[in-house]
Scaffold this motif. Structure first.
Motif, short mmCIF file in Angstrom:
data_model
loop_
_atom_site.label_atom_id
_atom_site.label_comp_id
_atom_site.label_asym_id
_atom_site.label_seq_id
_atom_site.Cartn_x
_atom_site.Cartn_y
_atom_site.Cartn_z
N LEU A 11 0.90 -1.13 -0.06
CA LEU A 11 0.09 0.11 -0.08
C LEU A 11 0.88 1.11 0.02
O LEU A 11 1.70 1.14 0.80
CB LEU A 11 -0.87 0.04 1.36
CG LEU A 11 -1.52 1.23 1.48
CD1 LEU A 11 -2.71 1.52 0.43
CD2 LEU A 11 -2.32 1.13 2.88
N VAL A 12 0.60 2.27 -0.76
CA VAL A 12 1.36 3.40 -1.09
C VAL A 12 0.25 4.51 -1.44
O VAL A 12 -0.64 4.36 -2.07
CB VAL A 12 2.50 3.26 -2.21
CG1 VAL A 12 1.96 3.04 -3.59
CG2 VAL A 12 3.63 4.30 -1.95
N GLN A 13 1.06 5.60 -0.89
CA GLN A 13 0.04 7.09 -1.22
C GLN A 13 0.46 7.34 -2.83
O GLN A 13 1.15 7.09 -3.22
CB GLN A 13 0.44 8.20 -0.38
CG GLN A 13 -0.17 7.77 1.10
CD GLN A 13 0.19 9.08 2.08
OE1 GLN A 13 0.91 9.75 1.91
NE2 GLN A 13 -0.70 9.04 2.99
N THR A 14 -0.55 8.20 -3.17
CA THR A 14 -0.58 8.75 -4.38
C THR A 14 0.85 9.58 -4.54
O THR A 14 1.07 10.23 -3.48
CB THR A 14 -1.75 9.49 -4.77
OG1 THR A 14 -2.91 8.96 -4.80
CG2 THR A 14 -1.22 10.40 -6.05
N MET A 82 8.48 1.69 -9.63
CA MET A 82 7.25 2.31 -9.95
C MET A 82 7.24 3.53 -9.22
O MET A 82 7.38 3.52 -7.93
CB MET A 82 5.90 1.40 -9.76
CG MET A 82 5.86 0.22 -10.40
SD MET A 82 4.46 -0.58 -10.07
CE MET A 82 4.40 -0.97 -8.42
N ASN A 83 7.31 4.74 -10.00
CA ASN A 83 7.38 5.97 -9.42
C ASN A 83 6.19 6.86 -9.74
O ASN A 83 5.45 6.42 -10.47
CB ASN A 83 8.63 6.85 -10.00
CG ASN A 83 9.92 6.09 -9.57
OD1 ASN A 83 10.06 5.82 -8.28
ND2 ASN A 83 10.80 6.24 -10.45
N SER A 84 5.96 7.88 -8.97
CA SER A 84 4.76 8.67 -9.23
C SER A 84 3.32 7.94 -9.35
O SER A 84 2.67 7.99 -10.25
CB SER A 84 4.87 9.54 -10.52
OG SER A 84 5.98 10.32 -10.41
N LEU A 85 3.22 7.05 -8.48
CA LEU A 85 2.13 6.06 -8.67
C LEU A 85 0.88 7.11 -8.32
O LEU A 85 0.76 7.93 -7.55
CB LEU A 85 2.41 5.11 -7.60
CG LEU A 85 3.28 3.78 -7.98
CD1 LEU A 85 3.40 3.32 -6.69
CD2 LEU A 85 2.56 3.06 -8.88
N LYS A 86 -0.29 6.32 -8.93
CA LYS A 86 -1.47 6.92 -9.10
C LYS A 86 -2.43 5.91 -8.64
O LYS A 86 -2.48 4.88 -8.72
CB LYS A 86 -1.79 7.32 -10.67
CG LYS A 86 -0.81 8.50 -10.99
CD LYS A 86 -1.32 8.80 -12.67
CE LYS A 86 -0.29 9.45 -13.36
NZ LYS A 86 -0.64 9.77 -14.79
N PRO A 87 -3.79 6.27 -8.38
CA PRO A 87 -4.74 5.26 -7.71
C PRO A 87 -5.10 4.43 -8.81
O PRO A 87 -5.18 3.10 -8.57
CB PRO A 87 -5.91 6.29 -7.63
CG PRO A 87 -5.42 7.46 -6.96
CD PRO A 87 -4.08 7.66 -7.92
N SER A 122 -3.39 4.79 -2.70
CA SER A 122 -4.41 5.48 -1.89
C SER A 122 -4.40 6.94 -2.51
O SER A 122 -3.12 7.39 -2.73
CB SER A 122 -4.40 5.23 -0.60
OG SER A 122 -2.97 5.85 -0.23
N SER A 123 -5.73 7.46 -2.40
CA SER A 123 -5.79 8.80 -3.01
C SER A 123 -5.51 9.81 -1.82
O SER A 123 -5.76 9.30 -0.67
CB SER A 123 -6.95 8.94 -3.84
OG SER A 123 -8.00 8.55 -3.01
#
Length: 123
Positions: A11-14, A82-87, A122-123
Motif C-alpha cells: 500500500l502506497v500513497q499517490t 514504479m514512481n509517481s504512482l496513481k490510484p 491510495s488517494s
C-alpha cells in the motif's frame, strides 16, 4: 520449465514509489523476455512493461516515464520500479516469461506466470 515469484507489492500513497521483484528459477533465464502485467478488479490483464532477451524495453503508454523495468541475469531477477504512482495503478501485478524472448505486449505470448503481488495506491 520456469517458476516465477513476485514480491514487493503493498500500500502506497499517490505519488509514492514501489519496486516489484520477480525471482525466476529454471535454466536459460537470459534467453527469455520478461514481462510485467497487471489486472485490476473487473478488468482484463493489461501489459505494463517488458524486457527482451536482447535488452530492449517496452512500456505501456500509461506508465511510460514513470515505471522502469530492469533485469539481472546473473541473479535470475527482474524488477519493476514504479514512481509517481496513481490510484489507477492499483492492481495485482504479475511477472511473466516469454520463451521467444521478444517482449511482446499480448498476455498469450507468455508461457509462464507468477502468482501476482497486490499494489494499492491510495488517494
Amino acid at each position: 520449465q520456469v517458476q516465477l515469484v513476485e514480491s514487493g507489492g503493498g500500500l502506497v500513497q499517490t505519488g509514492g514509489s514501489l519496486r516489484l521483484s520477480c525471482a525466476a528459477s529454471g535454466r536459460a533465464f537470459s534467453t527469455y523476455a520478461m514481462g510485467w502485467f497487471r489486472q485490476a478488479p473487473g478488468k482484463g490483464r493489461e501489459f505494463v512493461a517488458a524486457f527482451s532477451w536482447s535488452g530492449s524495453t517496452y512500456y505501456a503508454r500509461s506508465v511510460k516515464g514513470r515505471f522502469t523495468v530492469s533485469r539481472d541475469n546473473a541473479k535470475n531477477m527482474v524488477y519493476l520500479l514504479m514512481n509517481s504512482l496513481k490510484p489507477e495503478d492499483t492492481a495485482v501485478y504479475y511477472c511473466a516469461a516469454d520463451g521467444y524472448g521478444l517482449g511482446r505486449s499480448e498476455p498469450e505470448s507468455y508461457e509462464y506466470w507468477g502468482q501476482g503481488t497486490q499494489v494499492t495506491v491510495s488517494s
